[in-house]
Design a protein around this motif. Structure first.
Motif, PDB file in Angstrom:
ATOM      1  N   VAL A   1       0.777  -1.111   0.094  1.00  0.00           N
ATOM      2  CA  VAL A   1       0.027   0.051   0.135  1.00  0.00           C
ATOM      3  C   VAL A   1       0.967   1.130   0.047  1.00  0.00           C
ATOM      4  N   GLU A   2       1.682   1.268   0.955  1.00  0.00           N
ATOM      5  CA  GLU A   2       2.857   2.343   0.842  1.00  0.00           C
ATOM      6  C   GLU A   2       3.382   2.770  -0.537  1.00  0.00           C
ATOM      7  N   ILE A   3       3.981   1.608  -1.059  1.00  0.00           N
ATOM      8  CA  ILE A   3       4.727   1.668  -2.168  1.00  0.00           C
ATOM      9  C   ILE A   3       3.791   2.183  -3.604  1.00  0.00           C
ATOM     10  N   ALA A   4       2.543   1.552  -3.432  1.00  0.00           N
ATOM     11  CA  ALA A   4       1.735   1.809  -4.422  1.00  0.00           C
ATOM     12  C   ALA A   4       1.334   3.342  -4.482  1.00  0.00           C
ATOM     13  N   LYS A   5       0.967   3.763  -3.094  1.00  0.00           N
ATOM     14  CA  LYS A   5       0.698   5.347  -3.064  1.00  0.00           C
ATOM     15  C   LYS A   5       1.977   6.033  -3.550  1.00  0.00           C
ATOM     16  N   ARG A   6       3.158   5.791  -3.071  1.00  0.00           N
ATOM     17  CA  ARG A   6       4.227   6.827  -3.435  1.00  0.00           C
ATOM     18  C   ARG A   6       4.541   6.680  -4.835  1.00  0.00           C
ATOM     19  N   CYS A   7       4.377   5.486  -5.703  1.00  0.00           N
ATOM     20  CA  CYS A   7       4.959   5.436  -6.969  1.00  0.00           C
ATOM     21  C   CYS A   7       3.678   5.285  -7.940  1.00  0.00           C
ATOM     22  N   ASN A   8       2.460   5.387  -7.266  1.00  0.00           N
ATOM     23  CA  ASN A   8       1.267   5.765  -8.046  1.00  0.00           C
ATOM     24  C   ASN A   8       1.403   4.313  -9.125  1.00  0.00           C
ATOM     25  N   ALA A   9       1.367   3.173  -8.266  1.00  0.00           N
ATOM     26  CA  ALA A   9       1.442   1.958  -8.950  1.00  0.00           C
ATOM     27  C   ALA A   9       0.110   1.439  -8.892  1.00  0.00           C
ATOM     28  N   THR A  10      -0.199   0.499  -9.834  1.00  0.00           N
ATOM     29  CA  THR A  10      -1.499  -0.090  -9.938  1.00  0.00           C
ATOM     30  C   THR A  10      -1.487  -1.328  -9.076  1.00  0.00           C
ATOM     31  N   PHE A  11      -2.183  -1.457  -8.107  1.00  0.00           N
ATOM     32  CA  PHE A  11      -2.375  -2.391  -6.952  1.00  0.00           C
ATOM     33  C   PHE A  11      -3.596  -3.696  -7.566  1.00  0.00           C
ATOM     34  N   VAL A  12      -2.946  -4.695  -7.575  1.00  0.00           N
ATOM     35  CA  VAL A  12      -3.717  -6.020  -7.871  1.00  0.00           C
ATOM     36  C   VAL A  12      -3.948  -7.027  -7.051  1.00  0.00           C
ATOM     37  N   SER A  13      -4.985  -7.374  -6.708  1.00  0.00           N
ATOM     38  CA  SER A  13      -5.257  -8.341  -5.607  1.00  0.00           C
ATOM     39  C   SER A  13      -6.620  -8.973  -5.618  1.00  0.00           C
ATOM     40  N   ILE A  14      -6.708 -10.018  -4.914  1.00  0.00           N
ATOM     41  CA  ILE A  14      -8.378 -10.552  -4.902  1.00  0.00           C
ATOM     42  C   ILE A  14      -9.242  -9.298  -4.444  1.00  0.00           C
ATOM     43  N   TYR A  15     -10.442  -9.511  -4.899  1.00  0.00           N
ATOM     44  CA  TYR A  15     -11.458  -8.101  -4.823  1.00  0.00           C
ATOM     45  C   TYR A  15     -11.389  -7.605  -3.443  1.00  0.00           C
ATOM     46  N   GLU A  16     -11.679  -8.426  -2.333  1.00  0.00           N
ATOM     47  CA  GLU A  16     -11.735  -7.754  -1.202  1.00  0.00           C
ATOM     48  C   GLU A  16     -10.424  -7.079  -0.448  1.00  0.00           C
ATOM     49  N   ILE A  17      -9.172  -7.571  -1.101  1.00  0.00           N
ATOM     50  CA  ILE A  17      -7.950  -6.920  -0.602  1.00  0.00           C
ATOM     51  C   ILE A  17      -7.684  -5.611  -1.359  1.00  0.00           C
ATOM     52  N   ALA A  18      -7.899  -5.860  -2.728  1.00  0.00           N
ATOM     53  CA  ALA A  18      -7.905  -4.446  -3.495  1.00  0.00           C
ATOM     54  C   ALA A  18      -8.721  -3.661  -2.954  1.00  0.00           C
ATOM     55  N   SER A  19     -10.142  -3.903  -2.619  1.00  0.00           N
ATOM     56  CA  SER A  19     -11.066  -3.051  -1.870  1.00  0.00           C
ATOM     57  C   SER A  19     -10.298  -2.262  -0.534  1.00  0.00           C
ATOM     58  N   LYS A  20      -9.915  -2.970   0.070  1.00  0.00           N
ATOM     59  CA  LYS A  20      -9.067  -2.410   1.222  1.00  0.00           C
ATOM     60  C   LYS A  20      -7.977  -1.223   1.079  1.00  0.00           C
ATOM     61  N   ALA A  21      -7.397  -1.851   0.031  1.00  0.00           N
ATOM     62  CA  ALA A  21      -6.007  -0.932  -0.287  1.00  0.00           C
ATOM     63  C   ALA A  21      -6.687   0.283  -0.857  1.00  0.00           C
ATOM     64  N   GLY A  22      -7.788   0.239  -1.489  1.00  0.00           N
ATOM     65  CA  GLY A  22      -8.297   1.570  -2.066  1.00  0.00           C
ATOM     66  C   GLY A  22      -9.021   2.345  -0.881  1.00  0.00           C
ATOM     67  N   GLU A  23      -9.457   1.745   0.161  1.00  0.00           N
ATOM     68  CA  GLU A  23      -9.889   2.560   1.161  1.00  0.00           C
ATOM     69  C   GLU A  23      -8.624   3.141   1.925  1.00  0.00           C
ATOM     70  N   LEU A  24      -7.775   2.736   1.885  1.00  0.00           N
ATOM     71  CA  LEU A  24      -6.445   3.073   2.602  1.00  0.00           C
ATOM     72  C   LEU A  24      -5.631   4.120   1.566  1.00  0.00           C
ATOM     73  N   GLY A  25      -6.356   4.329   0.367  1.00  0.00           N
ATOM     74  CA  GLY A  25      -5.833   5.659  -0.136  1.00  0.00           C
ATOM     75  C   GLY A  25      -5.101   5.150  -1.587  1.00  0.00           C
ATOM     76  N   VAL A  26      -4.993   3.998  -1.898  1.00  0.00           N
ATOM     77  CA  VAL A  26      -4.281   3.883  -3.235  1.00  0.00           C
ATOM     78  C   VAL A  26      -5.259   4.083  -4.319  1.00  0.00           C
ATOM     79  N   LYS A  27      -4.741   4.777  -5.161  1.00  0.00           N
ATOM     80  CA  LYS A  27      -5.553   5.370  -6.388  1.00  0.00           C
ATOM     81  C   LYS A  27      -6.121   4.167  -7.319  1.00  0.00           C
ATOM     82  N   ASN A  28      -4.909   3.493  -7.783  1.00  0.00           N
ATOM     83  CA  ASN A  28      -5.175   2.581  -8.891  1.00  0.00           C
ATOM     84  C   ASN A  28      -5.344   1.145  -8.263  1.00  0.00           C
TER      85      ASN A  28
END
Ligand SMILES: [Zn+2]
Length: 222
Positions: A60-87
Motif C-alpha cells: 500500500v505504501e509503495i503503491a501510493k508513493r509510486c502511483n502503482a497499480t495494485f492488484v489482488s483478490i477483490y476484497e484486498i484490493a478494496s481495502k487498499a483503495g480504502e487506505l488511499g491507493v488510487k489505482n
C-alpha cells in the motif's frame, strides 16, 4: 532482457517490458529483506493474500508513493483503495485481464485466509511468470502449466505453511516451466532452511527444468 530479483520470502521484483512489478513485497520486518521499502518502486504490485508475511502494508505504501497499480483478490484490493491507493484492480480466480501493459490472471492457491489466497500468472512480451503464492500441492497446477506455459515458476518450498521440497518438486513436474525459483523458506526457524533437497528432487522428477536458487537480493536474468 528480463530480470527477477528475490527480496526474500515470497517477495520478488520483476523487471520486464521496461516496467517493474513487485509481488508480495514484504520487506518491513522481513529478516531476509535486502532492501527497505523506500528503495522499492513499481508500476504494478500484486499481493497474493493478506497474511503479514506477504506485504500488504508495504504494498500500500509503495503503491501510493509510486502511483502503482495494485492488484489482488477483490476484497484486498478494496481495502487498499480504502487506505488511499488510487489505482486498484480487484480480481478473482479466472481468466487474464489487461493491466499496466501485462495480462494478469489469478489462480487457485490452497491456503487459509479471510479472503481467498491466490497465485498469479503475469504474461508479458518478454516472459510469462507464475508466482504460486502460499499453497499446498494441487493437481490443477498441470493446467496452469498447459494453458500459460510459464517461462518461470516461483514456488514455495518451506513446508509447514506451504508445499515442502518434495511437493514443490512434484509441482515443478506438473507445471514444467523453463526455470523454477524456490521461495518461502529459511525466513523462520519452522521453515525448511535450504533449497538443497528441493534441487535434488527436481533433478529426479523434472530433470529438464533449470533450478535457480537465489540469495535474498540476488537477481536472475533471462
Ligand atoms: Zn506466507
Amino acid at each position: 532482457m528480463a530480470k527477477i530479483r528475490w527480496l526474500g520470502h515470497a517477495a520478488f521484483e520483476i523487471k520486464m517490458d521496461g516496467k517493474t512489478i513487485l509481488i508480495d513485497p514484504w520487506v518491513t520486518g522481513n529478516p531476509l529483506a535486502p532492501v527497505k521499502r523506500e528503495e522499492l518502486c513499481a508500476d504494478l504490485i500484486i499481493v497474493t493474500h493478506e497474511h503479514g508475511d506477504h506485504g500488504f502494508e508495504d504494498a500500500v505504501e509503495i503503491a501510493k508513493r509510486c502511483n502503482a497499480t495494485f492488484v489482488s483478490i477483490y476484497e484486498i484490493a478494496s481495502k487498499a483503495g480504502e487506505l488511499g491507493v488510487k489505482n486498484t484492480v480487484g480480481m478473482n480466480v479466472g481468466g487474464p485481464s489487461e493491466i499496466a501493459g501485462f495480462k494478469v490472471a489469478l489462480t487457485t492457491a490452497v491456503h487459509s485466509g479471510t479472503s481467498n489466497p491466490v497465485g498469479v500468472v503475469i504474461i508479458g512480451k518478454e516472459l510469462t511468470v507464475y508466482h504460486a503464492g502460499d499453497t499446498g500441492l494441487f493437481g490443477d497446477m498441470k493446467l496452469i502449466g498447459e494453458i500459460y506455459r510459464p517461462d518461470v515458476a516461483l514456488l514455495p518450498i518451506g513446508s509447514h505453511f506451504t508445499m515442502g521440497p518434495v511437493e514443490a518438486a512434484y509441482a515443478t513436474m506438473l507445471i514444467n516451466p523453463r526455470v523454477v525459483i524456490p521461495m518461502h523458506y529459511k525466513t523462520f526457524p519452522v521453515l525448511v532452511q535450504s533449497a538443497y533437497h528441493f534441487t535434488e528432487e527436481v533433478k529426479r522428477r523434472a530433470p529438464n527444468v533449470k533450478v535457480v536458487v537465489l540469495e535474498p537480493g540476488e537477481s536472475y536474468e533471462l
